[in-house]
Design an enzyme around this catalytic site. Structure first.
Site, short mmCIF file in Angstrom:
data_model
loop_
_atom_site.label_atom_id
_atom_site.label_comp_id
_atom_site.label_asym_id
_atom_site.label_seq_id
_atom_site.Cartn_x
_atom_site.Cartn_y
_atom_site.Cartn_z
N TYR A 83 116.62 0.28 88.40
CA TYR A 83 117.10 1.03 87.23
C TYR A 83 118.62 0.86 87.07
CZ TYR A 83 112.62 3.63 87.58
OH TYR A 83 111.30 3.98 87.67
N HIS A 139 108.38 -0.68 94.82
CA HIS A 139 108.25 -0.42 93.38
C HIS A 139 107.07 -1.13 92.71
CE1 HIS A 139 111.01 0.63 89.75
NE2 HIS A 139 109.75 0.74 89.40
N1 LIG Z 1 107.07 3.31 89.26
C1 LIG Z 1 107.17 2.78 88.06
O1 LIG Z 1 106.86 1.60 87.84
C2 LIG Z 1 107.64 3.64 86.92
C3 LIG Z 1 107.48 3.19 85.59
C4 LIG Z 1 107.92 4.04 84.57
C5 LIG Z 1 108.48 5.26 84.86
N2 LIG Z 1 108.64 5.67 86.16
C6 LIG Z 1 109.25 6.98 86.52
O2 LIG Z 1 108.59 8.01 85.78
C7 LIG Z 1 109.53 8.73 84.98
C8 LIG Z 1 108.88 9.22 83.69
O3 LIG Z 1 108.34 8.15 82.94
P1 LIG Z 1 109.02 7.57 81.61
O4 LIG Z 1 110.44 7.96 81.55
O5 LIG Z 1 108.70 6.12 81.55
O6 LIG Z 1 108.18 8.23 80.44
P2 LIG Z 1 107.75 9.70 79.95
O7 LIG Z 1 108.31 10.73 80.85
O8 LIG Z 1 106.29 9.63 79.70
O9 LIG Z 1 108.43 9.78 78.52
C9 LIG Z 1 109.79 9.86 78.32
C10 LIG Z 1 110.03 9.87 76.79
O10 LIG Z 1 109.52 11.07 76.22
C11 LIG Z 1 110.55 11.78 75.52
N3 LIG Z 1 110.33 13.20 75.79
C12 LIG Z 1 110.43 13.83 76.99
N4 LIG Z 1 110.12 15.12 76.90
C13 LIG Z 1 109.79 15.33 75.60
C14 LIG Z 1 109.36 16.47 74.88
N5 LIG Z 1 109.18 17.64 75.49
N6 LIG Z 1 109.11 16.34 73.54
C15 LIG Z 1 109.27 15.13 72.92
N7 LIG Z 1 109.67 14.02 73.56
C16 LIG Z 1 109.94 14.12 74.89
C17 LIG Z 1 111.84 11.25 76.08
O11 LIG Z 1 112.86 11.26 75.10
P3 LIG Z 1 114.34 11.92 75.35
O12 LIG Z 1 114.85 11.43 76.66
O13 LIG Z 1 115.12 11.41 74.17
O14 LIG Z 1 114.12 13.39 75.31
C18 LIG Z 1 111.49 9.81 76.45
O15 LIG Z 1 111.61 8.98 75.31
C19 LIG Z 1 110.66 7.69 84.79
O16 LIG Z 1 111.87 8.26 84.36
C20 LIG Z 1 110.72 7.05 86.15
O17 LIG Z 1 111.43 7.88 87.05
C21 LIG Z 1 108.22 4.87 87.19
#
Ligand SMILES: NC(=O)c1ccc[n+]([C@@H]2O[C@H](COP(=O)([O-])OP(=O)(O)OC[C@H]3O[C@@H](n4cnc5c(N)ncnc54)[C@H](OP(=O)(O)O)[C@@H]3O)[C@@H](O)[C@H]2O)c1
Length: 288
Positions: A48, A110
């Site tokens: 990241y 990862h």
């Molecule tokens: N191991 C892996 O391969 C892998 C892959 C992907 C992710 N991850 C981890 O999982 C975490 C979460 O996944 P992610 O960030 O991909 O996706 P997510 O949490 O499913 O979605 C994040 C998105 O949703 C929006 N959002 C969040 N809360 C909201 C709400 N209450 N209402 C409306 N929109 C909302 C955010 O926008 P805003 O920020 O503009 O609010 C952002 O665009 C990551 O940050 C990372 O730490 C790991």
């Protein structure tokens, strides 16, 4: 905060904050705000590129006495070219150094590519040395997780995989339960794909409790016994996403959510040739 007990006896918060795709200049502030909002599990990764800023947000919250280090559960991960044993060991040390931490609570491989067995030996050694409290894998499908458990001495505590209403992975959960590997959900909102935040079924369920579609999704994962990571750069949404412990979904609600399953990733399949090709090209860009 609800907690889950891992197969090594370590307790971890069931809801956490992820920093994937947060712009570098916003990461320290976002992590600090998330801790202020009550998050205790923080998830970053070497790839990241924001481990340093994540550490800065943590350091500020500790300095201002909002939390102690022991209150927090901090995760990082190593990427594909960092899997050979010597590189993995160096990567863990590098994460600790740039994050200004003396230990991490969880360290993950990862991606299911590269020398994952070499990486695992380094993670197990780091765990033994007290540099990381728990270790695990990420994006391993069940078959690969089972093979991995069969061929390693230390069982992974966690497998961090995509789980959301479009890709519910019920069968995978059965396999992980059988092997005692805790599932941690990434992209619980599928990053909003397929109109998740406006979905009529999720919205209607939430309306009964004065909750949003997003809160319904997080609550559903909590009730399934899954650890869940949510990401937002906005303090109002951080507060919304953690405000899920004062209501419970009924069996009827859960049946409606179960019916939404598309049984397919909202992003990609880790075994698809074009996806592996994408990872190999990305690796060349970011790691070499
Ligand atoms: N191991 C892996 O391969 C892998 C892959 C992907 C992710 N991850 C981890 O999982 C975490 C979460 O996944 P992610 O960030 O991909 O996706 P997510 O949490 O499913 O979605 C994040 C998105 O949703 C929006 N959002 C969040 N809360 C909201 C709400 N209450 N209402 C409306 N929109 C909302 C955010 O926008 P805003 O920020 O503009 O609010 C952002 O665009 C990551 O940050 C990372 O730490 C790991």
């Amino acid at each position: 905060m609800h907690t889950m007990t891992l197969n090594n006896g370590v307790e971890m918060p069931q809801l956490g904050f992820g920093v994937y795709q947060i712009p570098l200049e916003e990461t320290a502030e976002a992590v600090y705000e998330a801790i202020k909002a009550g998050y205790r599990l923080i998830d970053t990764a070497a790839v990241y590129g924001n481990e340093k800023e994540t550490g800065q947000g943590i350091a500020r919250a500790i300095k201002e006495e909002i939390v102690t280090r022991e209150d927090l559960f901090v995760t990082s991960k190593l990427f594909i070219l960092q899997t050979p044993e010597d590189k993995a060991a160096a990567t863990i040390d590098h994460s600790l150094e740039v994050m200004q931490l003396t230990y991490l609570d969880l360290y993950l491989i990862h991606q299911p590519y590269g020398d994952v067995y070499g990486a695992w030996r380094a993670l197990a050694a780091a765990q033994k040395a007290g540099k990381v409290r728990s270790i695990g894998i990420s994006n391993f499908k069940s078959a690969k997780m089972i093979e991995f458990v069969g061929l390693t001495e230390v069982k992974p505590q966690i497998n961090q995989i995509e789980v959301n209403p479009w890709y519910q992975r019920e069968e995978d959960q059965v396999w992980h339960d059988k092997y005692g590997v805790q599932i941690e959900a990434w992209a619980p909102f599928a990053e909003g794909r397929h109109g998740l935040f406006q979905d009529p079924v999720l919205t209607e369920i939430g309306a009964q409790y004065g909750k949003t579609a997003g809160q319904v999704v997080l609550r559903w994962l909590i009730q399934r016994g899954i650890v869940v990571l949510a990401k937002s750069v906005r303090p109002t949404r951080m507060a919304e996403n953690i405000d899920i412990f004062d209501f419970a979904l009924t069996e009827e609600d859960i049946a409606k959510i179960t019916a939404l399953d598309k049984q397919e990733s909202a992003f990609f399949d880790h075994d698809a040739p074009q996806q592996v090709e994408w990872f190999m090209n990305r690796m060349l860009d970011t790691e070499k």
